[in-house]
Write an enzyme that holds these catalytic residues in place. Structure first.
Site, PDB file in Angstrom:
ATOM      1  CE  LYS A  94      61.805 -88.042   5.995  1.00 13.53           C
ATOM      2  NZ  LYS A  94      60.423 -88.443   6.345  1.00 13.53           N
TER       3      LYS A  94
ATOM      4  CB  SER B 156      61.877 -78.385   7.290  1.00 16.33           C
ATOM      5  OG  SER B 156      61.527 -77.501   6.246  1.00 16.33           O
TER       6      SER B 156
END
Length: 815
Positions: A682, A577
Site C-alpha cells: 500500500k 481490489s
C-alpha cells in the site's frame, strides 16, 4: 377474407399440424379463410440435397426413402390423434408423389445432370404434401376445402428457380374461380407456373411471397404470417437479447428492414401487400398470446420513430477513381448500366465528386463477375491511365439503422458515430439521404456484432450499461454481488444497469450471454461445469462485443494481475481490489499507465490502499492541481489497527489476531498481515502516486515477527506459534502506556521518496493516536496542507467497505 400463412417450423410434426388446424378452425368461425403452407421443417433441405446432388448417387434413394418416412410417420401420428383422419387416402397420395420422385431421380442419375425445370419439381414436393395433409385434417373436422393450384393460377415471369408473379394476370385467373364462401381455401406456397404452364419456384422466402400475392388476388382484408418468432424486433434477438418487439411498422420501414438484413420478411413479400394496402401481421405459432407485429400503411406508434438496427454480412466494396477523368458522371452511368444489364444487385453507393471517386457495395458472391464486366467496359480508361486500378475491399458488413423519416432527426447520426467511436470501430463509408428511412454504414465484418449491440443499446435504451466480468467470489467478491443486487432498483432510477456476464473463481466460471440472475447465482455456480483458466478468459475477452465491459479482480492472484494490459487492449476497463499489478515492477506499472493512455480505458483501484476510503482519488486530485507531497504517515492496515487497538485494551497478540481473522479483517493467513508486506504494498502504491519511481524492495520494513515465522504456511500452526510472542508485545504496550503513548504500525513516505514501516510509539497529539479497531488513517503533509495535515480516516478493512469501494470504482467506468 383473411389469409393465413404457416412456415415449416409450424408444421414440423403431427402435433404442430393439428395446432395449426386449430388456428385455422378458430379463424374460420368469424370469416372465410385462405391458407398457404410451406413444407414441413427440414424436408426442403433433404429435397434440395437430392436435386443439387450434394450426396452420392447411391445415397439418393436413401434420402428419398427417409423423406417419405417423415411424411408416413407424420400421418400415422395424425391418425392416432385425430378421429376420422383419412389415413389410407392420404398415404396413397404421398406414395404417388414419391413414386414420381423416384422416376424423376432415376432419369437424373442416368443423365448425370439435373436441369432447373426438374430441380424446381423436386424441391417443391414438400409444399404440395403439406396441403394434402392439411386438407385431410380439415375434412376430418367436417370442413369443405378448395385447393388452388398455383401452377395454373399464378402466372410467373423469370427462370425456373426464382420467378416473379404477374399479380394482375394472376388476380384475373383467381377471380374466374368459383370458390364457395363456406370453404377454406388451401394453396401450397413457393410454387407458380410459367406461360407454358410448367412448374416454377419463387426463390428465397417464396412461400411468404406466395401468401402476399394470394392475399392481393383474393382482396384479403388481412394477411397473417405465422412463424416461430413473436414478430419483428428492433434487432435480431439472438444477438441482442433485450431487443424490443415492434407493435407496428409501416410498409416502407418493413421494406428497409428486410432489404438491409432483417430475416422475418423478404422485400418481395412486402411489395404486394404494400401495393394493395393489405395489413400484414407477423405472429408466432408457439406463442399465440403474443400480439405480433402489424405492418400497415402508417405506423400508429410514430413517437417511437426508430424501428431497428440490422446488418448484412459478406459485403464487398468496389472503389473506382481517377484523377484525369473530365466527366465522372459518364463513367458512373456506364458502370451502373453494365451492372444492371448483368442483374447484379448494388446495395449501397457513395460518391465523392471532389476526388472523382465512386464506391459501391455488392455481395461477395458477385465479386468476380462484377470485376470481369467492369474490366471490359472500362478497358480503355484503365489502359490509358484515366482510371486507377479498381480497389476491392472484402470482409465487410453493412450496418443500417431504420426509422420513419430518420433523416429529419438531428441527433441520430451523432449517436451512432459516438457509439461506434467508443467501441473503436471505423466507418469505411456512409449512405444517408438516398432513403428517408435509413442510415447505412460500411464497417469491417469482424466488428459488426459489437457494432449492432452497441448502436442498438445507444438508440433504443440510452441506458448506461456496465457489463461486469467478476473474478474472485470470496468475501469481497460475494459481498459486491449482494450490494449490486440491493442497489438494483436505485440504479434503475438513475438509468444504470449492471449486467453480470461472468462470475468466476480459480476453479470454474459461470458465463451468460445476457446477465446472470443474482438471486440464483450461487446455485447456478455450483451447477456449472465450465472450468476457469486464462485460456477461457482470453477466449471470452477476444469474443466480447459488449460496450463498457469491465473486469473486476477481487483476487490476490499475481498471474491474473499480469493480464491487465491485455484486458485494456481488448477494450475492457479494469477494476481491482488486487494490489499485485500496482506493486509489480515499475516497468509493468508504467506499461499499464501507457496502455490506459492509448486505449482510453480506465484502470481503477481505490480499494488497493484504503478499502472504501477515497484515498487514491483525493491525492490524485491534489497532485493534478499542483500540490506536492512533503511527508506522509499513516496506518495502512485495518487488521493491524484492530490488533494493536485490542492490545491497548489488554488483549494478547495471538487472541487479537485470531479475533481479527474471525471478523474478516486479515488475509486468509494472518502471517501476511503481521509480516508488514501488505502495508509495504500500500505504501508503494501511494509513493508511486506521488511520483516516486521505486520498487517494493526499496521499502524498509521493521518486522513485527521473527524470520522463523515465515515457514508456517498452516494457519492453525501459525496462530499456535504466535502465542510465544504474547508476553513480548504485552510488555512493549505497557511501556508505551506508561509514557502516555500507544503502539501503532506506521508507514512513512519522506519528501525524498524514502519509505519505511515500523512499530512506533505515538503521543496524544499525533493524528494517528486514536486510530484503532480496524480503522485506517492517512496523514498527508503537502504544500497546501503543512502544519495541519490532510487526514483521511475510516474503516480500511472488512468485506463491506472494500466491496463498497469496488462498487464505487465500477460505477466510475460510466463517467
Amino acid at each position: 377474407m383473411k389469409l393465413l400463412k404457416f412456415g415449416g417450423t409450424s408444421l414440423a410434426n403431427a402435433e404442430k399440424f393439428l395446432y395449426v388446424s386449430n388456428i385455422i378452425e378458430k379463424n374460420a368461425q368469424s370469416e372465410q379463410i385462405s391458407v398457404v403452407l410451406s413444407a414441413p421443417a427440414k424436408v426442403t433441405n433433404y429435397l434440395v440435397s437430392i436435386a443439387e446432388k450434394v450426396i452420392q448417387d447411391n445415397q439418393v434413394l436413401e434420402i428419398i426413402n427417409l423423406t417419405e418416412i417423415i411424411f408416413i410417420d407424420l400421418i400415422k401420428d395424425l391418425a392416432k390423434r385425430q378421429s376420422n383422419f383419412c389415413y389410407i387416402e392420404t398415404k396413397e397420395s404421398i406414395k404417388k408423389e414419391f413414386i414420381q420422385l423416384r422416376k424423376i431421380m432415376h432419369g437424373v442419375i442416368l443423365l448425370k445432370q439435373c436441369p432447373n425445370n426438374i430441380r424446381a419439381i423436386i424441391i417443391s414436393r414438400g409444399e404440395i404434401l403439406s396441403i394434402c395433409i392439411m386438407k385431410s385434417i380439415l375434412k376430418s373436422k367436417n370442413y369443405n376445402v378448395t385447393v388452388i393450384n398455383p401452377i395454373e393460377k399464378f402466372l410467373s415471369i423469370g427462370n425456373y428457380l426464382d420467378s416473379t408473379i404477374n399479380i394482375y394476370e394472376s388476380k384475373k385467373r383467381i377471380k374466374n374461380m368459383i370458390i364457395n364462401k363456406n370453404n377454406i381455401v388451401l394453396m401450397p406456397g413457393f410454387i407458380a407456373g410459367n406461360e407454358k404452364k410448367e412448374l416454377v419456384v419463387l426463390g428465397r422466402n417464396g412461400s411468404d411471397y406466395s401468401a402476399a400475392v394470394l392475399a392481393a388476388c383474393l382482396d384479403a382484408n388481412c394477411c397473417e404470417i405465422w412463424t416461430d418468432v413473436d414478430g419483428v424486433f428492433t434487432c435480431d434477438p439472438k444477438i441482442v437479447s433485450d431487443a424490443r418487439l415492434l407493435k407496428s411498422i409501416s410498409y416502407k420501414e418493413a421494406m428497409e428492414l428486410s432489404y438491409f438484413g432483417a430475416k422475418v420478411l423478404h422485400p418481395r413479400t412486402i411489395e404486394p401487400i404494400a401495393k394493395f394496402k393489405i395489413p400484414c401481421v407477423i405472429k408466432n405459432t408457439t406463442n399465440i398470446k403474443s400480439t405480433g407485429t402489424l405492418i400497415c400503411s402508417k405506423d400508429s406508434s410514430e413517437e417511437h420513430f426508430l424501428k431497428g438496427v440490422t446488418y448484412l454480412n459478406d459485403i464487398v466494396m468496389f472503389n473506382i477513381s481517377g484523377s484525369n477523368i473530365k466527366n465522372m458522371n459518364n463513367i458512373i452511368v456506364r458502370v451502373f448500366s453494365v451492372i444492371s444489364r448483368n442483374n447484379i444487385k448494388v446495395i449501397l453507393i457513395t460518391q465523392s465528386s471532389s476526388e472523382n471517386k465512386l464506391n459501391f457495395c455488392i455481395t461477395e458472391d458477385q465479386t468476380n463477375i462484377t470485376l470481369d464486366i467492369l474490366d471490359k467496359e472500362l478497358q480503355l480508361e484503365l489502359k490509358n491511365g484515366l482510371l486507377h486500378p479498381f480497389q476491392i475491399t472484402k470482409n465487410l458488413s453493412i450496418l443500417s439503422v431504420i426509422g420513419s423519416n430518420i433523416y429529419k432527426k438531428q441527433d441520430i447520426a451523432s449517436k451512432i458515430f459516438s457509439s461506434l467511436g467508443c467501441s473503436k470501430i471505423n466507418v469505411l463509408a456512409i449512405a444517408q439521404g438516398s432513403s428517408k428511412h435509413s442510415i447505412s454504414l460500411v464497417i469491417l465484418k469482424k466488428d459488426v456484432l459489437k457494432a449492432v449491440k452497441n448502436v442498438h443499446n445507444t438508440l433504443f435504451y440510452n441506458k448506461k450499461i456496465i457489463h461486469l466480468f467478476l473474478i474472485g467470489i470470496g468475501g469481497v467478491g460475494s459481498t459486491l454481488l449482494k450490494q449490486i443486487l440491493k442497489q438494483k432498483s436505485f440504479l434503475e432510477k438513475q438509468n444504470i444497469e449492471i449486467k453480470i456476464c461472468m462470475i468466476a473463481n480459480s476453479k470454474k466460471a459461470l458465463v451468460s450471454d445476457n446477465t446472470i440472475n443474482l438471486l440464483k447465482w450461487k446455485t447456478n455456480f455450483e451447477k456449472t461445469k465450465k472450468q476457469f483458466n486464462l485460456t477461457l478468459l482470453n477466449k471470452i475477452i477476444k469474443n466480447n462485443h459488449l460496450s463498457n465491459s469491465v473486469i473486476v479482480d477481487c483476487t490476490s492472484d499475481e498471474l491474473l494481475s499480469e493480464q491487465y494490459v491485455n484486458f485494456l487492449c481488448n477494450n475492457f476497463h479494469v477494476v481491482a481490489s488486487n494490489k499485485k499489478a500496482n506493486t509489480n515492477t515499475l516497468e509493468y506499472y508504467q506499461k499499464i499507465r501507457n496502455t490506459i493512455s492509448k486505449t482510453n480505458r480506465k484502470f481503477l483501484y481505490e480499494t488497493n490502499v484504503g478499502a472504501g476510503l477515497p484515498v487514491i482519488k483525493t491525492i490524485q486530485n491534489l497532485f493534478k492541481t499542483g500540490d506536492n507531497l512533503i511527508h506522509f504517515k499513516g496506518i495502512l492496515s485495518g487488521s493491524l489497527s484492530f490488533i494493536f487497538g485490542k492490545l491497548e485494551e489488554g488483549m494478547l497478540l495471538s487472541e487479537a489476531t485470531q479475533e481479527a481473522k474471525k471478523l474478516g479483517f486479515t488475509e486468509p493467513n494472518p502471517c501476511d498481515d503481521l509480516s508488514g508486506i501488505d502495508v509495504a504494498r500500500k505504501l508503494l502504491i501511494l509513493a508511486r502516486e506521488a511520483g516516486h519511481e521505486i520498487e517494493l524492495k526499496d521499502i524498509k520494513i521493521e518486522p513485527l515477527l521473527p524470520n522463523t515465522f515465515k515457514k508456517y504456511k498452516d494457519v492453525d500452526k501459525f496462530l499456535l506459534e504466535l502465542k510465544k510472542l504474547d508476553s513480548h508485545f504485552l510488555k512493549r504496550m505497557k511501556n508505551a502506556q506508561k509514557s502516555g503513548n500507544v503502539l501503532r504500525f506506521i508507514g512513512t513516505i519522506e519528501k525524498t521518496g524514502d519509505c519505511y514501516i515500523k512499530l512506533e510509539e505515538v503521543n496524544a497529539n499525533d493524528p494517528l493516536y486514536k486510530v484503532k479497531n480496524g480503522e485506517n488513517a492517512f496523514a498527508f503533509y503537502t504544500n497546501y496542507y503543512q502544519s495541519i495535515p490532510l487526514v483521511l480516516r475510516g474503516y480500511g478493512a472488512g468485506n463491506n467497505v472494500t466491496a463498497s469501494g469496488v462498487f464505487s470504482d465500477l460505477l466510475q467506468t460510466l463517467s
